[in-house]
Design a protein around this motif. Structure first.
Motif, mmCIF file in Angstrom:
data_model
loop_
_atom_site.group_PDB
_atom_site.id
_atom_site.type_symbol
_atom_site.label_atom_id
_atom_site.label_comp_id
_atom_site.label_asym_id
_atom_site.label_seq_id
_atom_site.Cartn_x
_atom_site.Cartn_y
_atom_site.Cartn_z
ATOM 1 N N LEU B 125 22.693 -4.669 65.610
ATOM 2 C CA LEU B 125 21.861 -5.200 64.427
ATOM 3 C C LEU B 125 21.764 -6.291 64.347
ATOM 4 C CD1 LEU B 125 20.418 -3.528 62.248
ATOM 5 C CD2 LEU B 125 22.297 -3.788 60.692
ATOM 6 N N ILE B 126 22.756 -7.200 64.562
ATOM 7 C CA ILE B 126 22.502 -8.730 64.158
ATOM 8 C C ILE B 126 22.264 -9.489 65.608
ATOM 9 C CG2 ILE B 126 24.324 -8.687 62.368
ATOM 10 C CD1 ILE B 126 26.058 -9.972 64.212
ATOM 11 N N THR B 127 22.323 -8.702 66.521
ATOM 12 C CA THR B 127 21.659 -9.119 68.071
ATOM 13 C C THR B 127 19.988 -8.831 67.963
ATOM 14 O OG1 THR B 127 23.805 -8.701 68.890
ATOM 15 C CG2 THR B 127 21.968 -9.126 70.318
ATOM 16 N N PHE B 128 19.892 -7.461 67.865
ATOM 17 C CA PHE B 128 18.496 -6.850 68.050
ATOM 18 C C PHE B 128 17.607 -6.777 66.751
ATOM 19 C CE2 PHE B 128 21.006 -5.864 71.886
ATOM 20 C CZ PHE B 128 20.275 -6.483 72.890
ATOM 21 N N GLY B 129 18.408 -6.805 65.814
ATOM 22 C CA GLY B 129 17.792 -6.590 64.315
ATOM 23 C C GLY B 129 16.540 -7.624 64.162
ATOM 24 N N ARG B 130 15.738 -7.323 63.057
ATOM 25 C CA ARG B 130 14.523 -8.562 63.124
ATOM 26 C C ARG B 130 15.040 -9.865 62.722
ATOM 27 N NH1 ARG B 130 9.605 -6.243 59.464
ATOM 28 N NH2 ARG B 130 11.068 -6.388 57.697
ATOM 29 N N ALA B 131 16.170 -10.199 62.245
ATOM 30 C CA ALA B 131 16.678 -11.389 62.133
ATOM 31 C C ALA B 131 17.761 -11.681 63.112
ATOM 32 C CB ALA B 131 17.424 -11.552 60.690
ATOM 33 N N GLY B 132 17.885 -10.764 64.203
ATOM 34 C CA GLY B 132 18.903 -11.057 65.077
ATOM 35 C C GLY B 132 18.630 -12.102 66.022
ATOM 36 N N ILE B 133 19.530 -12.557 66.655
ATOM 37 C CA ILE B 133 19.477 -13.499 67.749
ATOM 38 C C ILE B 133 18.677 -13.368 68.731
ATOM 39 C CG2 ILE B 133 21.797 -14.782 67.317
ATOM 40 C CD1 ILE B 133 22.981 -13.556 69.924
ATOM 41 N N VAL B 134 18.503 -12.170 69.267
ATOM 42 C CA VAL B 134 17.378 -11.756 70.228
ATOM 43 C C VAL B 134 16.172 -11.196 69.252
ATOM 44 C CG1 VAL B 134 16.656 -10.280 72.096
ATOM 45 C CG2 VAL B 134 19.092 -11.263 72.058
ATOM 46 N N ALA B 151 16.058 2.129 69.452
ATOM 47 C CA ALA B 151 17.437 1.626 68.823
ATOM 48 C C ALA B 151 18.425 2.766 69.168
ATOM 49 C CB ALA B 151 17.064 1.186 67.454
ATOM 50 N N VAL B 152 17.955 3.958 69.165
ATOM 51 C CA VAL B 152 18.948 5.262 69.385
ATOM 52 C C VAL B 152 19.451 5.036 70.770
ATOM 53 C CG1 VAL B 152 19.248 7.633 69.465
ATOM 54 C CG2 VAL B 152 17.829 6.432 67.754
ATOM 55 N N VAL B 153 18.522 4.834 71.714
ATOM 56 C CA VAL B 153 18.956 4.658 73.126
ATOM 57 C C VAL B 153 19.813 3.490 73.517
ATOM 58 C CG1 VAL B 153 17.987 4.454 75.460
ATOM 59 C CG2 VAL B 153 16.843 5.894 73.630
ATOM 60 N N LEU B 154 19.372 2.522 72.933
ATOM 61 C CA LEU B 154 20.285 1.260 72.954
ATOM 62 C C LEU B 154 21.650 1.412 72.408
ATOM 63 C CD1 LEU B 154 17.957 -1.846 72.119
ATOM 64 C CD2 LEU B 154 18.630 -0.921 74.233
ATOM 65 N N ALA B 155 21.751 2.247 71.508
ATOM 66 C CA ALA B 155 23.087 2.171 70.725
ATOM 67 C C ALA B 155 24.051 3.258 71.720
ATOM 68 C CB ALA B 155 22.931 2.983 69.408
ATOM 69 N N GLN B 156 23.177 4.153 72.337
ATOM 70 C CA GLN B 156 23.858 5.399 73.177
ATOM 71 C C GLN B 156 24.373 4.451 74.411
ATOM 72 O OE1 GLN B 156 21.033 8.091 73.582
ATOM 73 N NE2 GLN B 156 21.726 9.238 71.554
ATOM 74 N N VAL B 157 23.560 3.565 74.928
ATOM 75 C CA VAL B 157 23.795 2.849 76.090
ATOM 76 C C VAL B 157 25.121 2.095 75.903
ATOM 77 C CG1 VAL B 157 23.126 1.205 77.742
ATOM 78 C CG2 VAL B 157 21.798 2.987 77.471
ATOM 79 N N PHE B 158 25.075 1.380 74.789
ATOM 80 C CA PHE B 158 25.986 0.159 74.526
ATOM 81 C C PHE B 158 27.514 1.032 74.591
ATOM 82 C CE2 PHE B 158 28.829 -2.483 71.827
ATOM 83 C CZ PHE B 158 28.702 -3.549 72.500
ATOM 84 N N VAL B 159 27.535 2.223 74.010
ATOM 85 C CA VAL B 159 28.698 2.742 73.805
ATOM 86 C C VAL B 159 29.254 3.763 74.999
ATOM 87 C CG1 VAL B 159 28.947 2.736 71.235
ATOM 88 C CG2 VAL B 159 28.031 4.928 72.345
ATOM 89 N N ALA B 160 28.220 4.325 75.506
ATOM 90 C CA ALA B 160 28.672 5.228 76.561
ATOM 91 C C ALA B 160 28.581 4.757 78.046
ATOM 92 C CB ALA B 160 27.437 6.521 76.392
ATOM 93 N N SER B 161 27.906 3.675 78.152
ATOM 94 C CA SER B 161 27.658 3.367 79.707
ATOM 95 C C SER B 161 29.212 2.925 80.375
ATOM 96 C CB SER B 161 26.811 2.069 79.552
ATOM 97 O OG SER B 161 27.280 0.979 79.062
ATOM 98 N N PRO B 162 29.991 2.572 79.852
ATOM 99 C CA PRO B 162 31.275 2.096 80.494
ATOM 100 C C PRO B 162 32.004 3.132 81.222
ATOM 101 C CG PRO B 162 31.224 1.223 78.240
ATOM 102 C CD PRO B 162 30.185 2.050 78.490
ATOM 103 N N PHE B 163 31.603 4.616 80.394
ATOM 104 C CA PHE B 163 32.236 5.799 81.338
ATOM 105 C C PHE B 163 31.431 5.966 82.633
ATOM 106 C CE2 PHE B 163 32.726 7.043 76.583
ATOM 107 C CZ PHE B 163 34.148 7.519 76.878
ATOM 108 N N PHE B 164 30.238 5.668 82.709
ATOM 109 C CA PHE B 164 29.676 5.932 84.089
ATOM 110 C C PHE B 164 30.019 4.786 84.964
ATOM 111 C CE2 PHE B 164 26.260 4.442 87.176
ATOM 112 C CZ PHE B 164 26.394 5.562 88.036
ATOM 113 N N VAL B 165 29.983 3.550 84.498
ATOM 114 C CA VAL B 165 30.533 2.327 85.362
ATOM 115 C C VAL B 165 31.707 2.569 86.072
ATOM 116 C CG1 VAL B 165 30.515 -0.025 85.609
ATOM 117 C CG2 VAL B 165 28.873 0.907 84.302
ATOM 118 N N LYS B 166 32.841 2.859 84.916
ATOM 119 C CA LYS B 166 34.218 2.917 85.253
ATOM 120 C C LYS B 166 34.411 3.936 86.564
ATOM 121 C CE LYS B 166 37.316 2.179 82.406
ATOM 122 N NZ LYS B 166 38.003 0.990 82.575
#
Lengths: 277, 287
Positions: B125-134, B151-166
C-alpha cells in the motif's frame, strides 16, 4: 498392539476433553484479567477508560479485543471467553441476546455517534459537498454493510436520496471502490489518500488525524445516530467485575472519556436532536 | 557442490526407524501419526459434512459466490504465470552463479514466507498506493492500482512467488552439470542448453513449485484485503468472500470454503500423481 492402540485413543480422548477447560484465563490467580470485546470505533476511548478502571482496581488487567461489532458478535456466539461486549449498533447486541450470551433487558446504551464524510487533505476527488459523492469517478470507501458503520452509511444514503433526488444512493454506491471489514480501515485508507472519501463516525476523526483529514458534516436531518449498547456476557469468569466495568463506562469518568473522543453521551444527544428537528 | 549432493538422491532411501522390524515399525509410526493426521483431517471433514449438496448448488448460482470464484481463478492464474516468467531467471541466477549479494537475494525470497500477509499488504500500500513511493508517479499518469484486480494479483505474487523460485532453484541444482556442460561443449548456446537439457530434466520440480505458488495465491487474504480492498466482482476473492460472508451468510461462506478445499485437494493430488509418474519414468530410463 491392541493395548497400545487403546492407550493412544485414551490419550487422544483426554486431550480432546481437556480442550473444553478454558486454558489461558487467569481465573485462579490474584491478578485478574477482564476480557472486553469492543467495537473498532471505540478503540481510543476504551483504552483510556480501561486505564482508568485499572487504576481504580489494582491487580485487574483489561484486555481489549477491538474489531467490527459483527465479527465480535460472531466470536461471542462461538463461545469466545469474553466478559463484556460493547457494540456499535443494537442489531449486533440483539444477535448476542438471541445467542444466549447476553441476558435480555440488560444491554444499556452508553454512547452515541454521528456519521461524517471524510476526505484526504489533498482532496484528490475535489469534493465540496455531499452531492459530490455521486459525481462519476469519485472513489468512495465504505464499511461493509455487515459492519454497523456500513449499515448506518446505507441508511444515510437512503435519507439523502430524498433530498438530493432519486438515483443519489445508486450513484454513490456505484462509486464505492471497497467495503472494509471495520470502520477503522476506512479511516486509514482515506488518510493514505487511496480513496477520495469515506463515511465514518464523527469520533473516528481524531485530533491527530485532523492534519491529514478533512470533514464534511452531514446535516442532522439526514444523519443517523449510532447507538452503542454495552452488556456483561453470560459465562463470564468474573461477572461482578464485568458489571463494575459496565458501570464505570456509564459513570461520569467513563462518559467524559467518551466525550473527549468525539462521542455523544445520552444527555448531549437529546439536545442535538431537538436542535436538528 | 554440496548442495547438489543433498538435493538429489537421499529422498528415496528407507526412512524406517532403525532396529525395529519393518512391519512393527510401520504400525507404531502409524499410531503415533494418528493425532496429527486426525487433527488435520477432522476440521476438513466437519466442513464438508456441514455443506449439503443441495445448498451448495443453490449457493453456487448466487452472484457473490460465482464472482468470487471467477475472480479467484483469473487472478491466481495471472499471478502464477507472472511468477513463472519473472521467477525463472532469478532461479537460474541463484542456481548457476555466485555473485555478491547472493545470500541477500536468497534471504529476501524467504521473507514473504515468514512475513504476516498484513505486513505485505501495508508495504504494498505504501509502495504502490496513490501516495506511495511508486504509486504517486503512477497516479500522475492516471493509473491507480489499489482497489483493482491488478492489486489482487500483485499481492498474490508478493506472498506466493517465493514458493516457485525456491522450488525451481532446488530443481535446477539437481540437474547434472556435466550433461549441461557436454551439450555446451558440443556447441549449444546457453538458451539451447536451458531449453533442450535443463528444463526437460527438472520440469517436475518447476511444476510442483508453480502449483505451490498457485495454491498459496488462492488462499491469499491478508495482503489482498489491505492492498486491494474488498469489492465484490472486482477484488473480493474467495478467501475474502469467506471472511466477510462468515458474518452474514454462513451458507455462502461454507460453500466457498468447501469449494476452495475441494479444488486445492484435487489439484495437489493430481500434481503429486503426475510428478510421481514422471519420476518413476525417469528412474526406469536411467536404470
Amino acid at each position: 498392539m491392541r493395548l497400545r492402540a487403546l492407550a493412544a485413543l485414551l490419550l487422544l480422548a483426554q486431550l480432546l476433553s481437556g480442550c473444553s477447560t478454558p486454558w489461558g484465563r487467569a481465573s485462579a490467580s490474584r491478578n485478574v484479567t477482564l476480557y472486553v470485546f469492543a467495537a473498532a470505533s471505540l478503540t481510543d476511548a476504551f483504552q483510556q477508560i480501561g486505564r482508568g478502571f485499572e487504576e481504580q482496581h489494582p491487580g485487574v488487567r483489561i484486555v481489549f479485543n477491538f474489531a467490527g461489532s459483527q465479527r465480535l458478535e460472531q466470536q461471542i456466539e462461538q463461545g469466545a471467553g469474553a466478559d463484556v461486549f460493547a457494540s456499535a449498533d443494537e442489531r449486533q447486541m440483539r444477535a448476542a441476546v438471541r445467542s444466549g450470551r447476553v441476558k435480555p433487558g440488560t444491554p444499556r446504551v452508553f454512547a452515541r455517534n454521528r456519521l461524517v464524510v471524510i476526505y484526504p487533505r489533498s482532496n484528490p476527488g475535489r469534493l465540496r459537498g455531499l452531492r459530490d459523492l455521486a459525481r462519476p469517478g469519485a472513489k468512495l470507501d465504505l464499511a461493509a454493510r455487515e459492519v454497523p458503520a456500513g449499515s448506518y452509511a446505507l441508511e444515510f444514503l437512503s435519507r439523502a436520496t430524498r433530498q438530493y433526488g432519486t438515483g443519489y444512493r445508486t450513484k454513490v454506491l456505484g462509486n464505492v471502490v471497497s467495503y472494509e471489514d471495520d470502520v477503522e480501515a476506512v479511516v486509514r485508507k482515506v488518510e493514505l489518500g487511496e480513496a477520495d472519501a469515506g463515511i465514518v463516525y464523527e469520533s473516528d476523526v481524531r485530533q491527530g488525524d485532523r492534519q491529514r483529514l478533512r470533514v464534511i458534516e452531514i446535516p442532522a436531518d439526514l444523519n443517523v445516530l449510532a447507538r452503542y449498547p454495552i452488556a456483561t456476557l453470560e459465562g463470564s469468569a468474573h461477572p461482578g467485575l464485568a458489571r463494575e466495568f459496565v458501570e464505570f463506562v456509564l459513570s461520569p469518568d467513563g462518559q467524559k472519556a467518551l466525550r473527549q473522543h468525539g462521542f455523544l453521551t445520552a444527555a448531549q444527544q437529546q439536545k442535538r436532536t431537538r436542535e436538528g428537528r | 557442490m554440496t548442495e547438489r549432493a543433498i538435493a538429489r538422491p537421499r529422498v528415496r532411501e528407507s526412512a524406517y526407524a532403525p532396529g525395529l522390524p519393518r512391519k512393527r515399525g510401520a504400525a507404531v509410526l502409524m499410531l503415533a501419526s494418528a493425532p496429527m493426521v486426525l487433527f488435520l483431517l477432522l476440521p476438513l471433514v466437519a466442513l464438508v459434512l456441514r455443506v449439503s449438496p443441495a445448498h451448495m448448488l443453490e449457493n453456487l448460482a448466487s452472484p457473490q459466490v460465482a464472482q468470487a470464484l471467477g475472480l479467484s481463478i483469473t487472478t491466481t492464474a495471472a499471478a502464477t504465470v507472472l511468477t513463472v516468467l519473472a521467477g525463472l531467471p532469478t532461479a537460474f541466477l541463484l542456481a548457476r552463479h555466485e555473485f555478491p549479494g547472493r545470500g541477500l537475494v536468497s534471504t529476501l525470497l524467504d521473507l514473504p514466507l515468514v512475513l504476516p500477509p498484513a505486513v505485505a499488504g501495508i508495504a504494498l500500500l505504501i509502495t504502490f498506493g496513490r501516495a506511495g513511493i511508486v504509486g504517486q508517479h503512477l497516479s500522475q499518469a492516471g493509473i491507480q492500482l489499489t482497489f483493482t484486480p491488478v492489486a489482487v494479483v500483485l499481492a498474490q505474487v508478493f506472498v506466493a512467488s517465493p514458493f516457485f523460485v525456491k522450488s525451481a532453484v532446488s530443481g535446477l541444482l539437481a540437474v547434472d552439470r556435466e550433461v549441461e556442460q557436454s551439450a555446451s561443449v558440443d556447441g549449444a548456446s546457453p538458451l539451447q542448453v536451458a531449453r533442450m537439457i535443463t528444463l526437460p530434466l527438472c520440469w517436475p520440480t518447476l511444476l510442483g513449485g508453480a502449483v505451490m505458488t498457485w495454491a498459496r495465491a488462492l488462499g491469499e487474504f491478508g495482503a489482498t484485503i489491505i492492498f486491494a480492498g474488498n469489492m465484490p466482482g472486482r477484488t473480493q476473492t474467495m478467501p475474502l468472500a469467506i471472511y466477510i460472508g462468515f458474518e452474514m451468510n454462513l451458507n455462502v461462506a461454507l460453500t466457498l470454503a468447501a469449494i476452495l478445499l475441494g479444488a486445492s485437494f484435487v489439484v495437489l493430488l493430481l500434481v503429486k500423481g503426475v510428478l510421481q509418474l514422471r519420476i518413476r519414468d525417469l528412474d526406469s530410463r536411467l536404470a
